[in-house]
Design an enzyme around this catalytic site. Structure first.
Site, PDB file in Angstrom:
ATOM      1  N   SER A 290      32.156  34.251  24.147  1.00 29.03           N
ATOM      2  CA  SER A 290      32.172  32.853  24.228  1.00 29.03           C
ATOM      3  C   SER A 290      32.942  32.543  25.600  1.00 29.03           C
ATOM      4  CB  SER A 290      32.506  32.003  22.980  1.00 29.03           C
ATOM      5  OG  SER A 290      32.255  30.641  23.206  1.00 29.03           O
TER       6      SER A 290
ATOM      7  N   ASP B 280      21.205  31.949  19.798  1.00 26.70           N
ATOM      8  CA  ASP B 280      22.337  31.057  20.167  1.00 26.70           C
ATOM      9  C   ASP B 280      22.252  29.528  20.504  1.00 26.70           C
ATOM     10  OD1 ASP B 280      25.082  30.239  20.885  1.00 26.70           O
ATOM     11  OD2 ASP B 280      25.346  32.191  21.766  1.00 26.70           O
TER      12      ASP B 280
ATOM     13  N   HIS C  84      25.440  32.031  17.926  1.00 28.35           N
ATOM     14  CA  HIS C  84      26.509  32.090  18.772  1.00 28.35           C
ATOM     15  C   HIS C  84      27.373  33.611  18.322  1.00 28.35           C
ATOM     16  CE1 HIS C  84      29.097  31.322  22.082  1.00 28.35           C
ATOM     17  NE2 HIS C  84      30.180  30.921  21.238  1.00 28.35           N
TER      18      HIS C  84
END
Length: 719
Positions: free
Chosen positions: A590, A665, A697
């Protein structure tokens, strides 16, 4: 580089075992979703207070105990008894008792999957139950109202004891969301309904997303793949409109607060006044640099007044609603506690609904991290903070509302996570530090005595483990302390050279280095050290719990100060004689995925190998709430967006790079890494890529073991 502070914390995992007897970990043991993962988490005991008393109860999967002390417990209920009562009422049986919640000395309740069931522990009977459909979501129970609120087929319902459910508000699959979390769970928002203290009224969010762009996700689990559209407002594009309604349970009517124009703003930190006549809303402009705490008439919805305003050159981020002070008579006063970073650190302020600010209760170069509640006389407020020991530690304190005197309650350096009894006389303390897996204690606050209720054994006893080194370095500006953690390989030999894997996040709201068990390390890092790597992590500027100057240096220029600080960590590593400077790798997910690529681009040749998961590659593809807070809009900050655009610098990458993304995602949409790949192809830059079909995600569940095997293999093969 001058080193300000250096501390070695050695964990002796198997002092009495010989080297031949020590076992090695495997990924099934260190990765969430692995077959034996839970065996290596320090044992936890679900100890809580019995309703509004100071008595302790212990919930286990099949039993509930009254707990008198260390391993002193008396059986109150077992799952067989509870399921027998459920059978007699024709209700669904419960599979475990983990989710038991106590209401008072006698009553407790549980959710059995399609009913909230309230039991009488003295009479050993079911007091009442409230049914909800199997497909219901976001069930929220209010004992005073003896009612629940829930979402079902996009709509919001209230069901009261012995009454049929009532439709409160209609939603739709076309972009009308009711009674659910809004603003993509930013600003401390984690739910969409807010009961009044008496349970007679219910405030709820309504979000209109019809104007927000549909973003396509693709479901491949049908013969012909199907598009699944989500609402995803990208930075600079149209945002949703949110309003707040109030439902009167007695009169069965809804009134919406007149929050007015502009519609594109954030309604956060909802709170009821003590007398329930008013609703307080922290309203934040879309630019997130101006917050107004407004008061509305909860019956008519009319705006009454603005209590105060907070502005910033960077951003204002209210995350905690006003906390009204009880009056000791089962009601509330007009005074409340407000948390604010207005002086540069998150602190507590005492306000009066009628008179405004009374005084600042806490101040200093430290932050309040959690507020727990008041004592029986409502003279003291309890909170957790970084006051002693800095951001690496947490402790429990009380502050006198009259004069602001602060008293520390917990002892011992480390991370204290506490729960307060309703009287404020006792607290349950869950504690760990670098070499303490977990201790659970009960603290008598008045007597200042502590009784240990549970000590977790070292789950790595008998396993081959490396030492943990906690260090403090300087930031790139040469002024600011940064905390780091290094895990050395077992049987470490300072005369040898070791490869390093740097694990990075580096973004807001995530602290990776702390004085908790294993120094806050993920067990995968422990595993990598066992494989012969030095596992290193450092929290750069931009991460939390260090005050505004530390955190807000990233404004409008994501990836600048953070990367510069991480390179100070790399300089430190290179200064160590046992680090192989030619074999340094980096991995993050991320924001950490963004950081991984950014580091490899800005410092080509430093990192031999990188693994980037779910990376943001261009912030204009990220959502409004988070993206515009830190970067403003693409039109307002063209230079900042260009400077942080990884897609423009694919030619700068040296070394091996693996990108990983979940194909479904909804947070960092797949477009980020796909566009990055497109630019790599265009520029003849070779990178490696792996996709997890059906995953969002992050890769969760058993498949996560596959993910971390993939990451591990990549470092083994190329580092």
């Amino acid at each position: 580089m001058k080193r300000l502070y250096f501390a070695l914390v050695f964990i002796s995992i198997a002092v009495f075992a010989s080297a031949q007897e020590l076992k090695k970990l495997n990924l099934e043991e260190v990765i969430a979703g692995g077959k034996n993962y839970r065996n290596f988490i320090p044992e936890y005991k679900n100890i809580s207070f019995r309703g509004n008393t100071d008595e302790l109860v212990l919930n286990e999967s099949d039993s509930i105990y009254l707990m008198a002390g260390y391993q002193e417990k008396t059986l109150l209920f077992c799952i067989t008894e509870i399921n027998k009562l459920l059978q007699e009422k024709g209700l669904r049986e419960t599979k475990n008792l983990w989710n038991i919640q106590w209401l008072n000395m006698e009553l407790f309740w549980l959710n059995n999957g399609n009913s909230i069931v309230v039991f009488n522990s003295v009479l050993k009977t079911i007091d009442y139950h409230i049914h909800f459909p199997d497909e219901a979501k976001n069930i929220d129970f209010n004992p005073k109202a003896q009612a629940i609120v829930y979402n079902y087929k996009h709509n919001l319902y209230v069901a009261r004891r012995n009454q049929e459910p009532v439709l409160v508000a209609k939603g739709s699959d076309k972009g009308i969301v009711v009674g659910q979390s809004v603003h993509r769970n930013e600003f401390g928002i984690n739910k969409g309904v807010f009961w009044a203290p008496s349970g007679k009224f219910l405030a709820f969010y309504r979000m209109d997303e019809t104007m927000v762009t549909d973003y396509p996700l693709v479901n491949i689990n049908t013969r012909v793949a199907e598009v699944k559209n989500i609402k995803y407002p990208m930075a600079g594009m149209d945002s949703h409109w949110v309003s707040l309604g109030v439902y009167d349970l007695e009169n069965d009517n809804v009134v919406f607060m007149s929050t007015g124009e502009p519609r594109e703003k954030y309604l956060t930190n909802i709170a009821w006044s003590g007398d329930e006549k008013n609703i307080l809303i922290a309203e934040l402009n879309r630019g997130q640099d101006n917050m107004k705490l407004n008061v509305y008439d909860s019956r008519s919805g009319e705006w009454i007044k603005q209590l105060f305003q907070e502005k910033s050159d960077t951003w204002v981020e209210p995350e905690n609603p006003p906390l009204f002070i009880p009056d000791g008579k089962n009601g509330f006063t007009n005074r409340f506690i407000w948390q604010s970073e207005r002086d540069g650190f998150n602190h507590l302020y005492l306000y009066d609904l009628d008179k405004g600010l009374h005084k600042q209760l806490t101040k200093g170069s430290w932050v309040v991290t959690k507020v727990l509640g008041f004592d029986a006389n409502n003279k003291h407020l309890f909170f957790e903070s970084t006051k002693d020991g800095g951001a690496l530690n947490r402790n429990l304190y009380q502050v006198a509302l009259r004069n602001g005197k602060i008293t520390r309650i917990t002892s011992g350096d480390g991370m204290h996570a506490t729960r307060l009894s309703s009287s404020g006389a006792k607290a349950i303390d869950v504690f760990s530090n670098v070499d303490t897996p977990r201790e659970i204690s009960v603290i008598d606050i008045k007597e200042r005595s502590t009784e240990i209720l549970h000590r977790a054994k070292n789950p790595f006893d008998g396993y081959e483990m490396g030492n943990i080194v906690m260090d403090t370095l300087y930031s790139a500006d040469g002024k600011t302390e940064l905390y780091s953690r290094m895990i050395l390989p077992p049987n470490f030999d300072a005369t040898k050279k070791y490869p390093v894997v740097v694990y990075v996040y580096g973004g807001p709201h995530a602290q990776l280095v702390k004085n908790s068990w294993l120094g806050g390390a993920r067990m995968w890092q422990v595993y990598m050290a066992q494989q012969g790597y030095i596992a290193f992590t450092m929290d750069n500027r931009g991460t939390p719990y260090r005050g505004c100057e530390f955190e807000k240096v990233i404004h409008r220029q994501l990836g600048e100060a953070e990367v510069a600080d991480q390179m100070e960590g790399v300089k430190y590593l290179k200064s160590l004689p046992y680090v192989d400077a030619d074999r340094i790798g980096v991995h993050g997910w991320s924001y950490g995925g963004f950081m991984t690529i950014n580091l490899m681009q800005k410092y080509p040749g430093v990192f031999k190998v990188g693994v980037s998961g779910g990376p943001v590659t261009d912030w204009k593809y990220y959502e409004i709430m988070y993206g515009e807070r830190y970067m403003d809009t693409p039109d307002e900050n063209k230079e900042g967006y260009m400077g942080s655009n990884l897609n423009e610098r694919t030619n700068d990458i040296q070394g091996r790079l693996l990108l990983i993304h979940g194909a479904m995602d909804p947070v960092v949409v797949w477009q980020h890494s796909l566009y990055f790949l497109q630019q790599c192809v265009k520029n003849r830059k070779q990178v490696d890529y792996f996709v997890y079909p059906g995953h969002e995600h992050n890769v969760l569940g058993p498949d996560r073991v596959h993910l971390m095997q993939k990451v591990t293999n990549y470092f083994n093969d190329f580092l």
